[in-house]
Design a protein around this motif. Structure first.
Motif, short mmCIF file in Angstrom:
data_model
loop_
_atom_site.label_atom_id
_atom_site.label_comp_id
_atom_site.label_asym_id
_atom_site.label_seq_id
_atom_site.Cartn_x
_atom_site.Cartn_y
_atom_site.Cartn_z
N LYS A 89 0.91 -1.04 -0.14
CA LYS A 89 0.10 0.19 -0.19
C LYS A 89 0.85 1.33 0.03
N GLU A 90 0.59 2.24 -0.82
CA GLU A 90 1.12 3.75 -0.84
C GLU A 90 0.31 4.43 0.16
N VAL A 91 0.93 4.94 1.22
CA VAL A 91 0.26 5.69 2.17
C VAL A 91 0.65 7.19 2.21
N VAL A 97 -4.56 5.29 2.97
CA VAL A 97 -4.02 4.73 1.99
C VAL A 97 -4.00 5.70 0.79
N THR A 143 -2.78 1.42 -4.25
CA THR A 143 -2.33 -0.02 -3.89
C THR A 143 -1.56 -0.44 -5.41
#
Length: 259
Positions: free
Chosen positions: A163-165, A177, A180
């Protein structure tokens, strides 16, 4: 006209640079990360032996802490890795050289590059904290560079979804988030990373700012970086649990291979 073809030129000799000047704070207090022991032997020695096991690697440059070059040189001597070299995978000798490093990984790699004799056209950069890389992985990286790639990294597909957060302002706070990424297009990168020497030198002369690895510097030049299969045993020893896993790998190797 003669039918005798000219012999192929000898492949460019290969040198490896091991930056080992870091403190390894994530492993907790004690010796620098590269000097932590696995089965009683410092990780740095395991890593140096792994590179020397390749028949292609004829020089390993260890970049020591700025004030610890003499200590590292004594350590190599004590474990049978003197400047005169040890037999490699083909019976040829691998020489070892120790130079003092800098305040950052990038500076330490550059100092290691500066110490290389001019005849070395292929350079590997390897983390001392990856002490168990198999020789087949080292050889695969070298072969890809000799086949014409300017930069080569060993890597593994990811087992976990990523996940990129948006990073939280406070440690431990929930992080929203953002995206994805498609897992099939992602790889976990390892070392040794291999380079055409001129390309790597140009990257270190050109790219500034914090970088996570040398291949990313080559990417910033606009050069193509390629991936070859990595190996699960080439993991990075960063946290105490990694030490436990590394000891288990060594125990299995002793059981299966007798060393």
């Amino acid at each position: 006209m003669s039918d005798v073809s000219r012999p192929s030129p000898a492949p460019s000799p290969v040198a490896a640079v091991i930056p080992a000047a870091g403190k390894g704070v994530r492993l907790g207090p004690g010796a620098p990360k590269a000097l932590r022991t696995l089965n009683g032997t410092p990780m740095l020695i395991h890593a140096a032996r792994a590179l020397a096991a390749s028949r292609a690697v004829s020089l390993v440059v260890v970049v020591a802490p700025p004030d610890g070059a003499a200590e590292v040189k004594s350590l190599l001597d004590a474990h049978g890795l003197p400047g005169g070299g040890i037999p490699g995978g083909s019976g040829e000798r691998t020489d070892f050289l120790v130079v003092p490093g800098g305040d950052s990984r990038q500076e330490s790699v550059r100092l290691g590059l500066d110490a290389l004799p001019p005849e070395y056209g292929v350079v590997l950069v390897h983390d001392a904290a990856r002490p168990l890389v198999p020789v087949d992985t080292v050889d695969a990286v070298i072969e890809a560079v000799r086949d014409g790639a300017h930069a080569v990294v060993p890597a593994l597909p990811l087992a976990d979804t990523v996940k990129e957060v948006e990073p939280a302002a406070e440690p431990g706070a929930p992080e929203p988030v953002v995206a994805t990424p498609a897992r099939a297009r992602l790889r976990a990168v390892q070392t040794p990373q291999g380079f055409d020497r001129r390309t790597l030198v140009r990257a270190h002369e050109t790219v500034t700012g914090e970088v996570t690895d040398d291949a990313s510097m080559v990417e910033q030049l606009g050069e193509r970086v390629v991936v070859v299969p990595g190996h699960e045993e080439a993991f990075k020893v960063t946290r105490p649990l990694d030490l436990v896993l590394a000891e288990a790998v060594l125990a299995r190797r002793r059981l299966n291979d007798g060393f």
